[in-house]
Design a protein around this motif. Structure first.
Motif, PDB file in Angstrom:
ATOM      1  N   UNK A  65       8.082   0.337   7.707  1.00  0.00           N
ATOM      2  CA  UNK A  65       8.945   0.164   6.329  1.00  0.00           C
ATOM      3  C   UNK A  65       8.208   1.363   5.831  1.00  0.00           C
ATOM      4  N   UNK A  66       9.044   2.168   4.786  1.00  0.00           N
ATOM      5  CA  UNK A  66       8.553   3.187   3.916  1.00  0.00           C
ATOM      6  C   UNK A  66       7.293   2.623   2.953  1.00  0.00           C
ATOM      7  N   UNK A  67       7.254   1.693   2.627  1.00  0.00           N
ATOM      8  CA  UNK A  67       6.090   1.123   1.767  1.00  0.00           C
ATOM      9  C   UNK A  67       5.080   0.793   2.560  1.00  0.00           C
ATOM     10  N   UNK A  73      -2.401   3.285   3.473  1.00  0.00           N
ATOM     11  CA  UNK A  73      -3.344   4.530   3.217  1.00  0.00           C
ATOM     12  C   UNK A  73      -4.366   4.232   2.376  1.00  0.00           C
ATOM     13  N   UNK A  74      -4.097   3.096   1.734  1.00  0.00           N
ATOM     14  CA  UNK A  74      -5.186   2.592   0.607  1.00  0.00           C
ATOM     15  C   UNK A  74      -6.294   1.582   1.286  1.00  0.00           C
ATOM     16  N   UNK A  75      -6.154   1.235   2.516  1.00  0.00           N
ATOM     17  CA  UNK A  75      -6.998   0.192   3.027  1.00  0.00           C
ATOM     18  C   UNK A  75      -7.823   1.248   4.163  1.00  0.00           C
ATOM     19  N   UNK A 104     -10.343  -2.123  -0.053  1.00  0.00           N
ATOM     20  CA  UNK A 104      -9.017  -1.571  -0.733  1.00  0.00           C
ATOM     21  C   UNK A 104      -9.474  -0.749  -1.813  1.00  0.00           C
ATOM     22  N   UNK A 105      -8.907   0.556  -1.545  1.00  0.00           N
ATOM     23  CA  UNK A 105      -9.225   1.646  -2.405  1.00  0.00           C
ATOM     24  C   UNK A 105      -8.197   1.975  -3.345  1.00  0.00           C
ATOM     25  N   UNK A 106      -7.032   1.069  -3.058  1.00  0.00           N
ATOM     26  CA  UNK A 106      -5.609   1.050  -3.816  1.00  0.00           C
ATOM     27  C   UNK A 106      -6.197   0.512  -5.192  1.00  0.00           C
ATOM     28  N   UNK A 143      -9.886  -7.418  -3.881  1.00  0.00           N
ATOM     29  CA  UNK A 143      -9.433  -7.050  -5.266  1.00  0.00           C
ATOM     30  C   UNK A 143      -9.411  -5.350  -4.959  1.00  0.00           C
ATOM     31  N   UNK A 144      -8.823  -4.632  -5.929  1.00  0.00           N
ATOM     32  CA  UNK A 144      -8.859  -3.012  -5.947  1.00  0.00           C
ATOM     33  C   UNK A 144     -10.325  -2.657  -5.873  1.00  0.00           C
TER      34      UNK A 144
END
Length: 177
Positions: A65-67, A73-75, A104-106, A143-144
Motif C-alpha cells: 500500500x502507498x501509506x 520508513x519511521x520504524x 519509532x522515529x515517527x 510512542x513516538x
C-alpha cells in the motif's frame, strides 16, 4: 473326585452362563460418541487460521500500500548481536534467540506492528524466517521516539547452516487514532 469333576465340567464349558450386553457400557459409548461429534461440530464453526489472521490485521497498513512505505520508513530495527544466542534442542537442531531494538522515529503512536525476522546465509538466501506480531504481542504501544526491545526464537537450524546475518522487515503497521 469332586474337584476333578468340577474341573472337567469347567474345561468342557458346560457351566458357562450366557450373559447379555452390558447396557452401561453401551450408554457410555453412546455418550462418548455424542461428545466427540459435538466437539467436531464446534471446531467446524471456528474461522480458519487465514480468516483469523485477516481479522487480526484489519486496519493495518500492509506491504504494497502507498501509506505503508511512508510509515515504515519511521520504524528502525537494529539487531542486538551481543544478546542474540543459539542453543541445541533435544532433537539435535539449533534454536536461535534473536534480539533487536525497534525504534519509532515517527510522530504517531504505533499500536500494531508485525515484523518478519529472517536468518540468511552469506549469499543473502533465507534459511529460516518467522512473522511475529510484536505490538501488541510484546508491548501494547510504541510512542513516538520510543524504543522497545524484542526477542524472537526461531528453531530448526542444522549445524551445517550458514547463518551469516539476520534481517528484520516490517510487514504490517497500525496507528492509534
Amino acid at each position: 473326585l469332586s474337584i476333578i469333576n468340577r474341573m472337567n465340567t469347567f474345561l468342557r464349558g458346560e457351566n458357562k452362563e450366557k450373559r447379555g450386553v452390558n447396557k452401561v457400557l453401551l450408554a457410555a459409548l453412546a455418550v462418548a460418541a455424542l461428545l466427540v461429534a459435538g466437539g467436531l461440530y464446534l471446531l467446524s464453526l471456528q474461522p480458519s487460521t487465514e480468516e483469523q489472521k485477516q481479522k487480526a490485521l484489519e486496519g493495518f497498513y500492509l506491504e504494497g500500500s502507498p501509506e505503508f512505505q511512508k510509515y515504515t520508513n519511521n520504524i528502525i530495527i537494529n539487531t542486538d548481536t551481543d544478546r542474540t544466542s543459539q542453543s541445541l534442542t533435544g532433537l539435535g537442531t539449533i534454536l536461535m534467540s534473536i534480539h533487536a531494538d525497534i525504534r519509532n522515529k515517527g510522530d504517531k503512536t504505533v499500536n500494531g506492528l508485525e515484523v518478519n525476522v529472517a536468518v540468511v546465509d552469506s549469499l543473502s538466501k533465507v534459511i529460516r524466517e518467522k512473522k511475529v506480531m510484536v505490538i501488541p504481542g510484546h508491548q501494547a504501544i510504541l510512542q513516538p521516539n520510543e524504543t522497545m526491545h524484542v526477542s524472537v526464537a526461531i528453531d530448526g537450524f542444522s549445524k551445517e547452516d550458514d547463518r551469516a546475518n539476520v534481517r528484520w522487515r516490517v510487514t504490517a503497521i497500525k496507528f492509534e487514532k
